[in-house]
Design a protein around this motif. Structure first.
Motif, PDB file in Angstrom:
ATOM      1  N   ALA A 182       0.694  -1.015   0.018  1.00 48.78           N
ATOM      2  CA  ALA A 182      -0.115  -0.007   0.092  1.00 48.78           C
ATOM      3  C   ALA A 182       0.969   1.320   0.004  1.00 48.78           C
ATOM      4  N   TYR A 183       1.985   1.092   0.537  1.00 46.15           N
ATOM      5  CA  TYR A 183       2.779   2.462   0.965  1.00 46.15           C
ATOM      6  C   TYR A 183       4.289   2.332   0.318  1.00 46.15           C
ATOM      7  N   GLU A 184       4.786   3.245  -0.334  1.00 44.83           N
ATOM      8  CA  GLU A 184       6.159   3.307  -0.539  1.00 44.83           C
ATOM      9  C   GLU A 184       6.913   4.181   0.689  1.00 44.83           C
ATOM     10  N   ILE A 185       7.981   3.620   1.006  1.00 44.77           N
ATOM     11  CA  ILE A 185       8.481   4.276   2.308  1.00 44.77           C
ATOM     12  C   ILE A 185       9.873   5.014   1.761  1.00 44.77           C
ATOM     13  N   GLU A 186      10.314   6.034   2.275  1.00 46.40           N
ATOM     14  CA  GLU A 186      11.461   6.692   2.298  1.00 46.40           C
ATOM     15  C   GLU A 186      12.017   7.172   3.868  1.00 46.40           C
ATOM     16  N   GLY A 187      13.317   6.897   3.958  1.00 47.99           N
ATOM     17  CA  GLY A 187      13.898   7.721   5.191  1.00 47.99           C
ATOM     18  C   GLY A 187      14.818   8.709   4.802  1.00 47.99           C
ATOM     19  N   LYS A 188      14.638   9.841   5.569  1.00 50.97           N
ATOM     20  CA  LYS A 188      15.542  10.964   5.315  1.00 50.97           C
ATOM     21  C   LYS A 188      15.693  11.677   6.899  1.00 50.97           C
ATOM     22  N   ALA A 189      16.684  12.767   6.758  1.00 50.77           N
ATOM     23  CA  ALA A 189      16.931  13.389   7.797  1.00 50.77           C
ATOM     24  C   ALA A 189      15.495  14.371   8.176  1.00 50.77           C
ATOM     25  N   CYS A 190      15.432  14.237   9.542  1.00 48.86           N
ATOM     26  CA  CYS A 190      14.334  15.088  10.267  1.00 48.86           C
ATOM     27  C   CYS A 190      14.450  16.489   9.366  1.00 48.86           C
ATOM     28  N   ASP A 191      13.431  17.145   9.564  1.00 48.36           N
ATOM     29  CA  ASP A 191      13.555  18.809   9.128  1.00 48.36           C
ATOM     30  C   ASP A 191      14.341  19.290  10.120  1.00 48.36           C
ATOM     31  N   GLY A 192      15.063  20.192   9.474  1.00 46.28           N
ATOM     32  CA  GLY A 192      16.233  21.161  10.212  1.00 46.28           C
ATOM     33  C   GLY A 192      17.132  20.407  10.901  1.00 46.28           C
ATOM     34  N   GLU A 193      17.267  19.034  10.756  1.00 39.46           N
ATOM     35  CA  GLU A 193      18.354  18.167  11.556  1.00 39.46           C
ATOM     36  C   GLU A 193      19.334  17.528  10.441  1.00 39.46           C
ATOM     37  N   ALA A 194      20.567  17.186  11.137  1.00 36.92           N
ATOM     38  CA  ALA A 194      21.182  16.277  10.116  1.00 36.92           C
ATOM     39  C   ALA A 194      20.786  14.755  10.403  1.00 36.92           C
ATOM     40  N   ILE A 195      21.175  13.843   9.263  1.00 38.98           N
ATOM     41  CA  ILE A 195      20.858  12.555   9.637  1.00 38.98           C
ATOM     42  C   ILE A 195      21.331  11.511  10.653  1.00 38.98           C
ATOM     43  N   ASN A 196      22.632  12.199  11.144  1.00 37.41           N
ATOM     44  CA  ASN A 196      23.236  11.576  12.293  1.00 37.41           C
ATOM     45  C   ASN A 196      22.506  11.992  13.668  1.00 37.41           C
ATOM     46  N   GLN A 197      21.565  12.785  13.417  1.00 40.99           N
ATOM     47  CA  GLN A 197      20.765  13.213  14.996  1.00 40.99           C
ATOM     48  C   GLN A 197      19.409  12.532  14.563  1.00 40.99           C
ATOM     49  N   CYS A 198      18.712  12.726  13.621  1.00 38.29           N
ATOM     50  CA  CYS A 198      17.423  12.169  13.642  1.00 38.29           C
ATOM     51  C   CYS A 198      17.130  11.756  12.245  1.00 38.29           C
ATOM     52  N   VAL A 199      16.197  10.726  12.108  1.00 38.82           N
ATOM     53  CA  VAL A 199      15.614  10.225  10.799  1.00 38.82           C
ATOM     54  C   VAL A 199      14.273  10.277  10.829  1.00 38.82           C
ATOM     55  N   GLN A 200      13.416  10.682   9.759  1.00 39.55           N
ATOM     56  CA  GLN A 200      12.128  10.561   9.721  1.00 39.55           C
ATOM     57  C   GLN A 200      11.620   9.372   8.528  1.00 39.55           C
ATOM     58  N   LEU A 201      10.786   8.628   8.653  1.00 40.97           N
ATOM     59  CA  LEU A 201      10.581   7.598   7.746  1.00 40.97           C
ATOM     60  C   LEU A 201       8.831   8.116   7.276  1.00 40.97           C
ATOM     61  N   ILE A 202       9.021   8.161   6.024  1.00 36.94           N
ATOM     62  CA  ILE A 202       7.860   8.687   5.447  1.00 36.94           C
ATOM     63  C   ILE A 202       7.201   7.553   4.470  1.00 36.94           C
ATOM     64  N   ALA A 203       5.877   7.450   4.773  1.00 34.14           N
ATOM     65  CA  ALA A 203       5.008   6.225   3.944  1.00 34.14           C
ATOM     66  C   ALA A 203       4.037   7.021   3.035  1.00 34.14           C
ATOM     67  N   THR A 204       4.133   6.988   1.777  1.00 30.78           N
ATOM     68  CA  THR A 204       3.476   7.714   0.875  1.00 30.78           C
ATOM     69  C   THR A 204       2.408   6.404   0.250  1.00 30.78           C
ATOM     70  N   PRO A 205       1.038   6.549   0.166  1.00 28.36           N
ATOM     71  CA  PRO A 205       0.383   5.534  -0.240  1.00 28.36           C
ATOM     72  C   PRO A 205       0.204   5.782  -1.637  1.00 28.36           C
ATOM     73  N   GLY A 206      -0.081   4.508  -2.268  1.00 28.52           N
ATOM     74  CA  GLY A 206      -0.370   4.553  -3.798  1.00 28.52           C
ATOM     75  C   GLY A 206       0.461   5.203  -4.820  1.00 28.52           C
ATOM     76  N   THR A 207       1.712   5.030  -4.673  1.00 30.07           N
ATOM     77  CA  THR A 207       2.543   5.788  -5.531  1.00 30.07           C
ATOM     78  C   THR A 207       2.688   4.678  -6.802  1.00 30.07           C
ATOM     79  N   SER A 208       3.350   5.140  -7.933  1.00 31.56           N
ATOM     80  CA  SER A 208       3.590   4.032  -9.186  1.00 31.56           C
ATOM     81  C   SER A 208       4.448   2.899  -8.802  1.00 31.56           C
ATOM     82  N   ARG A 209       5.286   2.908  -7.886  1.00 29.14           N
ATOM     83  CA  ARG A 209       6.075   1.935  -7.616  1.00 29.14           C
ATOM     84  C   ARG A 209       5.511   0.813  -6.775  1.00 29.14           C
ATOM     85  N   VAL A 210       4.266   0.933  -5.984  1.00 27.51           N
ATOM     86  CA  VAL A 210       3.528   0.068  -5.277  1.00 27.51           C
ATOM     87  C   VAL A 210       2.283   0.161  -5.884  1.00 27.51           C
ATOM     88  N   ASP A 211       1.207  -0.234  -5.101  1.00 27.84           N
ATOM     89  CA  ASP A 211      -0.200  -0.400  -5.309  1.00 27.84           C
ATOM     90  C   ASP A 211      -0.954   1.031  -5.786  1.00 27.84           C
TER      91      ASP A 211
END
Length: 155
Positions: free
Chosen positions: A96-125
């Motif tokens: 159902a979801y395509e997921i990406e991981g990236k740095a939290c807004d306003g922070e570096a990747i070594n401090q915080c990561v945010q995982l974002i699940a986007t529904p119904g993209t072209s790569r998933v259902d």
């Protein structure tokens, strides 16, 4: 003679009876379909939430070894990023979801990561839509949010 005047018995249903049954079944279907669709959306949303929590655990294990989180996406080519599953289900095409991981807004990747699940993209259902929640977001700080109506998106 009386034997010749036998009455004929009818077998089957009349047109009126069939129309009544059809009308009743249509009403029941109209009432049941929205409830079924809502249940499917909630089940697929739970699939996305579980995938986010699993990926966050994997990110925390990675952090203990590399002292940083790892950005990843479906198009990532780096070996470290390729070890993170970018879809929510058992396979990409039926997820159902395509997921990406990236740095939290306003922070570096070594401090915080945010995982974002986007529904119904072209790569998933691509048929799956979640109008209430849209994107599900989970951070390494434990913040759960969504780009839609947040109060209904996380338990």
């Amino acid at each position: 003679m009386l034997g010749a005047l036998k009455t004929q018995s009818t077998q089957g249903f009349s047109l009126l009876e069939l129309l009544v049954v059809l009308a009743i079944s249509s009403i029941l279907m109209a009432l049941a379909l929205p409830a079924y669709q809502h249940a499917v959306i909630r089940a697929r949303r739970t699939e996305g939430q579980v995938a986010l929590w699993q990926l966050l655990q994997q990110q925390e294990r990675f952090y203990t070894q590399a002292n940083s989180y790892q950005a990843f996406s479906a198009s990532a080519t780096e070996p470290e990023a390729r070890q993170f599953k970018w879809w929510s289900g058992s396979g990409a095409s039926n997820s159902a979801y395509e997921i990406e991981g990236k740095a939290c807004d306003g922070e570096a990747i070594n401090q915080c990561v945010q995982l974002i699940a986007t529904p119904g993209t072209s790569r998933v259902d691509g048929r799956f839509r979640d109008k209430d929640c849209q994107q599900l977001i989970l951070t390494s700080r434990g913040k759960q949010s969504a780009t839609g109506r947040e109060e209904r998106c996380w338990p």
